[in-house]
Design an enzyme around this catalytic site. Sequence first.
Site, short mmCIF file in Angstrom:
data_model
loop_
_atom_site.label_atom_id
_atom_site.label_comp_id
_atom_site.label_asym_id
_atom_site.label_seq_id
_atom_site.Cartn_x
_atom_site.Cartn_y
_atom_site.Cartn_z
CD1 TRP A 146 -10.65 -1.89 -2.97
CD2 TRP A 146 -10.38 0.31 -3.29
NE1 TRP A 146 -10.48 -1.31 -1.74
CE2 TRP A 146 -10.30 0.03 -1.89
CE3 TRP A 146 -10.22 1.62 -3.72
CZ2 TRP A 146 -10.08 1.02 -0.94
CZ3 TRP A 146 -10.02 2.62 -2.76
CH2 TRP A 146 -9.95 2.32 -1.40
CB THR A 177 -15.00 -12.34 -1.36
OG1 THR A 177 -14.99 -12.53 -2.78
CG2 THR A 177 -15.42 -10.91 -1.08
CG ASP A 223 -2.12 -0.94 0.98
OD1 ASP A 223 -2.68 -0.93 -0.13
OD2 ASP A 223 -2.47 -1.69 1.90
NE ARG A 283 -12.81 -0.39 1.59
CZ ARG A 283 -13.40 -0.89 2.69
NH1 ARG A 283 -14.63 -0.53 3.01
NH2 ARG A 283 -12.76 -1.75 3.46
CG ASP A 298 -8.13 -3.72 -1.41
OD1 ASP A 298 -8.60 -4.77 -1.87
OD2 ASP A 298 -8.46 -3.28 -0.29
#
Length: 396
Positions: free
Chosen positions: A252, A236, A116, A248, A176
């Site tokens: 993404w 998931t 990230d 979400r 993400d």
Amino acid sequence: MNTKVTHISLLLLIALISVGQVRAQSLKNVIDKAFRNAEQQSLLMARKYENQPGRLPKSFEGGKDTSSDSRWWCSGFFPGSLWYLYENNKNTELLKYAKLFTDRVEREKYTTDNHDVGFMLYCSFGNGLRITGEEHYKEVLLTGAKSLATRFDPKVGLIRSWDHNTAIWQYPVIIDNLMNLELMLWAAKYSGDDSFRKIAVSHADKTMIHHFRPDHSSYHVVSYDKKTGLPHKKQTHQGAADDSAWSRGQSWGLYGYTYLYRETKDQRYLEQAKNIANFLINHPQMPKDFIPYWDYNAPQIPNTTRDASAATVMASALIELSDFVDADLKKKYMKVVDTQIRTLASDEYTAKPGENGNFILKHSTGAFPFKAEVDAPLTYADYYYLEALTRLKKRL
């Protein structure tokens, strides 16, 4: 010529233009009010954390603040929010705090154990560079991109997301992670080193092949066999079930392929973004206000929580995606955005100054299955809300 008919037609045209202008002005008023409220809240938040060295806001649960240091994946969002607010209103106090909280994230440019880095650095230093042109921010971003590149395995063709739970996952990649590729694409353009772009494209392509189902919904986690480079497990992790559409995560994907098209002009990415948008907008479990439930397949619908963060990411993506499609699709996307922004800016979702731990929005969901940040404010919900407001304001 029938002058009477012409006169009536002209009056109708003027009336239609007036209605359009009133509606546009009305949305402008909504946006302006939203920015004023957000600035009040964010300045209160900044003052609260100003004298807490290294700390950054995370959420507000049970009447208590939750914060983190720069190591948490959300660390770049509050600085990024301050940059968007400063861009909207050149308040020097906002600039002071934007720089202060951005500096708190700088050490993450050396991080190699976290995928990230893009969220951390591009949302903070990236926006700071875009708005101020500060030269030092370029070094931070390039160093961060080099650190992120160490997590790419050419045999697998993807940037590894997590290093934990090795008994379950060999090489896990989460949806993400698409969001971190924008840093890589920036680094390629800035440095002239095309290896960054190749990493981003490889990751985007393999994600498009293996993460998405025939209906264009996506899994959250795909773990790859390190020897073959092929998936061995699809899950998931934060959703209702492995085959469900965690809200979400879908946003993404939409956001990721939208900016990937912007940066590469690869038509495949545009089609992917349009397909995801179609899945979301027309989903039978999408509420009329387009603020999704935490999972589109949550068994408790409609008696379950929404996720404002999923809506803000979706809205910001749709605004940009509308620039790349035909007039009919543009109108469709922007109608959705209009509904989302008006809903988020309403008293139902927008906190009053001083409330909600000084976060802007209420009613987000972090990780429902783990009972973490459920029906709570989230720093990334605020960030993408402000980004959406900024993008929308520029288009009015």
